[in-house]
Motif scaffolding. Structure first.
Motif, PDB file in Angstrom:
ATOM      1  N   PRO A  29       0.811  -1.232   0.000  1.00 17.18           N
ATOM      2  CA  PRO A  29       0.000   0.000   0.000  1.00 17.18           C
ATOM      3  C   PRO A  29       0.839   1.275   0.000  1.00 17.18           C
ATOM      4  O   PRO A  29       0.478   2.257  -0.670  1.00 17.18           O
ATOM      5  CB  PRO A  29      -0.818  -0.123   1.294  1.00 17.18           C
ATOM      6  CG  PRO A  29      -0.877  -1.583   1.570  1.00 17.18           C
ATOM      7  CD  PRO A  29       0.447  -2.121   1.103  1.00 17.18           C
ATOM      8  N   LEU A  30       1.956   1.265   0.745  1.00 18.92           N
ATOM      9  CA  LEU A  30       2.812   2.444   0.783  1.00 18.92           C
ATOM     10  C   LEU A  30       3.461   2.707  -0.578  1.00 18.92           C
ATOM     11  O   LEU A  30       3.597   3.864  -0.997  1.00 18.92           O
ATOM     12  CB  LEU A  30       3.887   2.279   1.853  1.00 18.92           C
ATOM     13  CG  LEU A  30       3.413   2.316   3.311  1.00 18.92           C
ATOM     14  CD1 LEU A  30       4.598   2.111   4.254  1.00 18.92           C
ATOM     15  CD2 LEU A  30       2.707   3.625   3.628  1.00 18.92           C
ATOM     16  N   LEU A  31       3.855   1.651  -1.276  1.00 13.30           N
ATOM     17  CA  LEU A  31       4.458   1.815  -2.592  1.00 13.30           C
ATOM     18  C   LEU A  31       3.446   2.332  -3.606  1.00 13.30           C
ATOM     19  O   LEU A  31       3.770   3.176  -4.450  1.00 13.30           O
ATOM     20  CB  LEU A  31       5.041   0.485  -3.071  1.00 13.30           C
ATOM     21  CG  LEU A  31       6.334   0.025  -2.385  1.00 13.30           C
ATOM     22  CD1 LEU A  31       6.705  -1.380  -2.835  1.00 13.30           C
ATOM     23  CD2 LEU A  31       7.471   0.998  -2.689  1.00 13.30           C
ATOM     24  N   ILE A  32       2.217   1.831  -3.531  1.00  9.20           N
ATOM     25  CA  ILE A  32       1.158   2.317  -4.428  1.00  9.20           C
ATOM     26  C   ILE A  32       0.876   3.788  -4.143  1.00  9.20           C
ATOM     27  O   ILE A  32       0.726   4.603  -5.069  1.00  9.20           O
ATOM     28  CB  ILE A  32      -0.118   1.465  -4.260  1.00  9.20           C
ATOM     29  CG1 ILE A  32       0.144   0.034  -4.745  1.00  9.20           C
ATOM     30  CG2 ILE A  32      -1.275   2.087  -5.034  1.00  9.20           C
ATOM     31  CD1 ILE A  32      -1.012  -0.914  -4.493  1.00  9.20           C
ATOM     32  N   LEU A  33       0.799   4.130  -2.859  1.00 12.05           N
ATOM     33  CA  LEU A  33       0.585   5.528  -2.470  1.00 12.05           C
ATOM     34  C   LEU A  33       1.743   6.407  -2.953  1.00 12.05           C
ATOM     35  O   LEU A  33       1.520   7.517  -3.470  1.00 12.05           O
ATOM     36  CB  LEU A  33       0.453   5.619  -0.945  1.00 12.05           C
ATOM     37  CG  LEU A  33       0.253   7.019  -0.354  1.00 12.05           C
ATOM     38  CD1 LEU A  33      -1.074   7.601  -0.823  1.00 12.05           C
ATOM     39  CD2 LEU A  33       0.306   6.961   1.170  1.00 12.05           C
ATOM     40  N   HIS A  34       2.954   5.914  -2.778  1.00 12.09           N
ATOM     41  CA  HIS A  34       4.143   6.660  -3.223  1.00 12.09           C
ATOM     42  C   HIS A  34       4.107   6.901  -4.721  1.00 12.09           C
ATOM     43  O   HIS A  34       4.369   8.029  -5.193  1.00 12.09           O
ATOM     44  CB  HIS A  34       5.398   5.869  -2.843  1.00 12.09           C
ATOM     45  CG  HIS A  34       6.676   6.471  -3.335  1.00 12.09           C
ATOM     46  ND1 HIS A  34       7.193   6.179  -4.584  1.00 12.09           N
ATOM     47  CD2 HIS A  34       7.537   7.354  -2.764  1.00 12.09           C
ATOM     48  CE1 HIS A  34       8.311   6.842  -4.758  1.00 12.09           C
ATOM     49  NE2 HIS A  34       8.553   7.570  -3.671  1.00 12.09           N
ATOM     50  N   ASN A  35       3.768   5.880  -5.481  1.00 10.44           N
ATOM     51  CA  ASN A  35       3.733   6.010  -6.939  1.00 10.44           C
ATOM     52  C   ASN A  35       2.656   7.007  -7.383  1.00 10.44           C
ATOM     53  O   ASN A  35       2.884   7.838  -8.267  1.00 10.44           O
ATOM     54  CB  ASN A  35       3.472   4.640  -7.561  1.00 10.44           C
ATOM     55  CG  ASN A  35       3.532   4.672  -9.072  1.00 10.44           C
ATOM     56  OD1 ASN A  35       4.581   4.875  -9.676  1.00 10.44           O
ATOM     57  ND2 ASN A  35       2.385   4.461  -9.709  1.00 10.44           N
ATOM     58  N   PHE A  36       1.489   6.935  -6.738  1.00  7.18           N
ATOM     59  CA  PHE A  36       0.384   7.834  -7.096  1.00  7.18           C
ATOM     60  C   PHE A  36       0.748   9.294  -6.793  1.00  7.18           C
ATOM     61  O   PHE A  36       0.570  10.184  -7.622  1.00  7.18           O
ATOM     62  CB  PHE A  36      -0.875   7.437  -6.331  1.00  7.18           C
ATOM     63  CG  PHE A  36      -2.026   8.371  -6.527  1.00  7.18           C
ATOM     64  CD1 PHE A  36      -2.803   8.306  -7.672  1.00  7.18           C
ATOM     65  CD2 PHE A  36      -2.329   9.334  -5.571  1.00  7.18           C
ATOM     66  CE1 PHE A  36      -3.865   9.185  -7.864  1.00  7.18           C
ATOM     67  CE2 PHE A  36      -3.380  10.206  -5.750  1.00  7.18           C
ATOM     68  CZ  PHE A  36      -4.156  10.137  -6.894  1.00  7.18           C
ATOM     69  N   ILE A  37       1.269   9.540  -5.585  1.00  5.24           N
ATOM     70  CA  ILE A  37       1.587  10.913  -5.168  1.00  5.24           C
ATOM     71  C   ILE A  37       2.702  11.508  -6.020  1.00  5.24           C
ATOM     72  O   ILE A  37       2.610  12.652  -6.488  1.00  5.24           O
ATOM     73  CB  ILE A  37       1.981  10.950  -3.678  1.00  5.24           C
ATOM     74  CG1 ILE A  37       0.785  10.572  -2.806  1.00  5.24           C
ATOM     75  CG2 ILE A  37       2.485  12.333  -3.292  1.00  5.24           C
ATOM     76  CD1 ILE A  37       1.110  10.484  -1.323  1.00  5.24           C
TER      77      ILE A  37
END
Length: 243
Positions: A29-37
């Motif tokens: 989830p943190l990696l997905i959030l990082h990629n989106f932001i």
């Protein structure tokens, strides 16, 4: 702890099923959030003198999530080291509840480190390396980072170059591996989604081991610091020899 590398590898491989669950429930989830932001930031930030302002925000967010995302893995390895059964629930609990102060701490460190990297590279490495052990001590002792900063600071100062080298080498290894795999994927398909997914998978696999390794070394340095403090205290309390 005599062999941090061996211990970190044993925990990573022998407890891989639980580590995989931690990857899926925390790191992914943190990696997905990082990629989106970061993708959104690059779209809305301007390019100045050939460099995007988004690079600064990218570094800040990367450091923030990198520090915060360590919490469950630190707790998991430390429980294994203490001789107990490393619990997935306990690691998740510390990530969601006790990790809040680590998140606040990560926000502060990411800002300081990003400023350091803007000015010169060395100040950024200096901030990150010296402050890096503080959340480890906090999770070990189940305390807030504000009650653990002194011990973590002492470890960071004493082992500054070792921490800097470990972070640089592991980061460089992950970066080079990511480039190599991305190039291979690009040769097979131009799909941007395939490249992003591949990069996320690489980070998911490598990141837990990096945290395990840093946690194992921190345990070793902490034990050495404790022994040194005891010896110094004994020296102070020792009665002077009679002439």
């Amino acid at each position: 702890m005599r062999k941090p590398l061996q211990f970190a590898w044993e925990v990573y491989t022998k407890k891989f099923e639980k580590v995989l669950l931690l990857m899926l429930f925390t790191t992914l989830p943190l990696l997905i959030l990082h990629n989106f932001i970061t993708n959104y930031i690059y779209v809305v930030t301007p390019v100045t003198f050939g460099a995007s302002v988004g690079d600064i925000y990218y570094g800040l967010i990367t450091i923030l999530l990198f520090i915060y995302g360590q919490v469950p893995y630190i707790r998991f390895l430390y429980a294994e080291y203490k001789g107990g059964e490393a619990s997935f629930r306990d690691a998740i609990y510390h990530f969601l509840v006790n990790g809040f102060t680590v998140f606040v701490f990560a926000c502060i460190v990411s800002i300081l480190t990003s400023i350091g990297f803007i000015l010169l590279i060395l100040p950024g490495i200096l901030f990150l390396s010296i402050l890096f052990p503080i959340p480890y001590v906090a999770i070990f002792e189940e305390k807030s980072v504000w009650k653990s900063w002194k011990e973590g600071w002492n470890i960071g100062k004493r082992h500054f170059w070792k921490i800097a080298i470990l972070l640089t080498l592991t980061g460089l290894l992950e970066f080079l591996l990511g480039i190599y795999v991305t190039v291979q994927i690009f040769n097979m398909t131009p799909s941007y989604a395939a490249q992003i997914i591949t990069q996320i998978v690489i980070n998911i696999i490598i990141y837990p081991f990096i945290v395990f390794l840093m946690a194992a070394f921190t345990i070793k340095w902490r034990e050495a610091l404790t022994i040194l403090s005891v010896e110094e205290e004994r020296g102070k309390n020792a009665e002077p020899l009679s002439s």
